[in-house]
Enzyme design. Structure first.
Site, PDB file in Angstrom:
ATOM      1  N   HIS A  32      10.085  42.834  65.096  1.00 23.36           N
ATOM      2  CA  HIS A  32       8.866  43.112  65.859  1.00 23.36           C
ATOM      3  C   HIS A  32       7.760  42.192  65.376  1.00 23.36           C
ATOM      4  O   HIS A  32       7.678  41.916  64.179  1.00 23.36           O
ATOM      5  CB  HIS A  32       8.432  44.581  65.684  1.00 23.36           C
ATOM      6  CG  HIS A  32       7.468  45.033  66.720  1.00 23.36           C
ATOM      7  ND1 HIS A  32       6.122  44.809  66.613  1.00 23.36           N
ATOM      8  CD2 HIS A  32       7.671  45.670  67.899  1.00 23.36           C
ATOM      9  CE1 HIS A  32       5.524  45.294  67.686  1.00 23.36           C
ATOM     10  NE2 HIS A  32       6.440  45.820  68.480  1.00 23.36           N
ATOM     11  N   ASP A  74      13.198  49.935  70.942  1.00 25.79           N
ATOM     12  CA  ASP A  74      14.266  49.791  71.933  1.00 25.79           C
ATOM     13  C   ASP A  74      15.664  50.013  71.369  1.00 25.79           C
ATOM     14  O   ASP A  74      16.634  50.049  72.124  1.00 25.79           O
ATOM     15  CB  ASP A  74      14.195  48.392  72.567  1.00 25.79           C
ATOM     16  CG  ASP A  74      12.953  48.220  73.419  1.00 25.79           C
ATOM     17  OD1 ASP A  74      12.617  49.161  74.143  1.00 25.79           O
ATOM     18  OD2 ASP A  74      12.323  47.150  73.355  1.00 25.79           O
TER      19      ASP A  74
END
Ligand code: ACO
Length: 435
Positions: free
Chosen positions: A312, A369
């Site tokens: 991320h 996700d």
């Protein structure tokens, strides 16, 4: 002056024997930034920051993320508390209006969502013109921008009532469009929204009810759906929200801005990762790969493969949303007595990756996700709809940022600069003389 805007000590920027003072800004949680808004005017130079990795593009009071500590808060409330105690609609209200609703406000909001849930009947025929296999994100983005030709646009000077109606219209209709595009993709008749159901129940009903199989949304699924949408509700200046703000800065209407956000979200490096994760896990299962083999592939710089659902831009520790999603996933499979081999593969991969120096040195952890797709799968959603569900959740965040941007006197049309690296002035050569 608010704490957020209070002036901080200045820093000195020196070059070529000149020095300018640069103001230091500080947010309410102590994060600091140099104010470069007058950099060109005062130095003649620009700031070079590819992918805006170091650039704050606005002041925002909506969401706070601390990527080092794994903290996410909306309007001050911890994501863990919101997921535990609120419905998605309450969180949407919080993001858009700045405070959690009272009972009366919540009832009014729900009433507006019900009133505006239908699509103009003429829009139904649009669905029939998409080819079989059209990706639901393509349909969603096109249908959302089409709303602007059926419903009045929001003017910048619109009053509160008008804003409320447009915002709830969008929140409500996106859900209907998402369900209709799924029904179209499987060749089943559309199921209309009903005032009898709550927001998430309505959505599940429109997705899974059919004339030949009576469907009653399971309370547990409704609760999980609420939690998943809350997990996606906002994440400050991410790529899709920046797309919404960028398009909004040109004065384009709200529907066009949200459509741009949907397109940005679709990419596999952003919201499209939830579909990509499940496809990756399916491939691992098909090819019989071990966690060692997959991690080796992800580390190989000559292989474009990346571990989807990992890493991320901001989180350098465990994404708090992924932590919640993982628990939800384990609890849901247990409750439904499902044994999904893809969950075993995902957990094995996570363990292997988190113990690998490559992932440790780069602070790569599961992101939101990694587990959400497995939950949607257990609820019966096909993988092509996963990113649509993300969009449904992210919508209140996009709307809140769109509003905030328009109320911010510091904002103008967004127009970054570049360092030109092309050829210098070149003489024109007529086509006959080019061989
Ligand atoms: N698998 C393997 N290596 C990775 C991964 C991954 N998933 N993610 C990052 N890395 C490596 C990069 O190769 C790079 O290595 P290097 O320093 O040796 O060159 C290093 O970690 C830093 O990666 P960047 O790509 O520079 O990090 P960035 O912040 O630009 O990218 C991103 C973040 C796009 C999320 C990236 O981690 C990624 O591609 N992840 C997989 C896709 C994904 O899950 N996206 C969803 C993100 S969450 C969301 O948007 C809702």
């Amino acid at each position: 002056m608010s704490d957020e805007k209070k002036k901080q000590p200045k820093a000195n920027l020196s070059w070529d024997g000149k020095t300018v003072e640069v103001e230091m800004l500080e947010g309410t949680e102590g994060e600091r930034a140099f104010n470069f808004s007058r950099l060109k005017a005062e130095t003649g130079c620009y700031a070079f920051d590819p992918a805006m990795m170091n650039t704050c593009v606005c002041r925002s009071a909506i969401t706070y993320v601390d990527g080092e500590q794994g903290i996410l808060r909306h309007r001050g409330y911890a994501i863990e508390d919101l997921v535990e105690h609120c419905s998605f609609i309450e969180v949407a209200y919080l993001l858009i209006h700045g405070a959690l609703p009272t009972t009366t406000q919540r009832q009014r909001f729900s009433r507006l969502l019900n009133i505006h849930s239908m699509l103009h009947e003429d829009m139904r025929s649009f669905f029939g013109n998409y080819p079989e296999g059209a990706h639901p994100m393509a349909v969603l983005s096109a249908m959302v921008v089409s709303l602007s030709s059926f419903y009045p646009e929001l003017r910048l000077d619109s009053d509160k009532e008008e804003i409320d109606i447009t915002v709830t219209r969008l929140l409500s209709k996106l859900r209907t469009i998402a369900a209709f595009s799924y029904k179209k993709s499987i060749g089943e008749p559309f199921v209309y929204p009903s005032h009898r159901h709550s927001y998430c129940e309505n959505f599940l009903n429109m997705m899974f009810c059919s004339p030949v199989s009576l469907y009653k949304a399971d309370d547990y699924d409704v609760a999980v759906m609420n939690k998943l949408l809350i997990l996606h509700a906002d994440h400050e200046q991410n790529a899709s929200t920046t797309a919404v703000r960028m398009v909004g800065s040109t004065g384009a209407n709200l529907y066009a801005c949200i459509s741009a956000g949907i397109c940005a979200l679709w990419g596999p490096l952003h919201g499209g990762a939830n579909q990509a994760v499940v496809e990756m896990l399916e491939k691992i299962q098909r090819d019989g790969l071990t966690p060692d083999q997959v991690v080796a592939k992800a580390k190989d710089k000559n292989d474009p493969f990346r571990l989807m659902g990992f890493g991320h831009r901001i989180y350098k520790s465990y994404d708090p949303r992924a932590k919640i999603a993982k628990q939800l996933c384990q609890a849901m499979l247990k409750k439904k007595r499902l044994n999904d081999p893809l969950l075993d593969i995902a957990q094995g991969l996570e363990e292997r990756a988190l113990n690998d120096v490559y992932f440790q040195e780069r602070n790569l952890y599961p992101n939101v996700d990694f587990y959400t797709g497995l939950i949607y799968r257990a609820m019966g959603f096909p993988k092509e709809t996963f990113t649509v569900l993300f969009a449904l959740g992210r919508l209140p965040g996009w709307i809140a940022h769109w509003q905030e941007m328009h109320n911010d006197p510091e904002q103008k049309i967004m127009r970054p600069r570049q360092i030109y690296t092309g050829p210098g002035k070149t003489e024109y050569v007529p086509i006959e003389a080019r061989d």
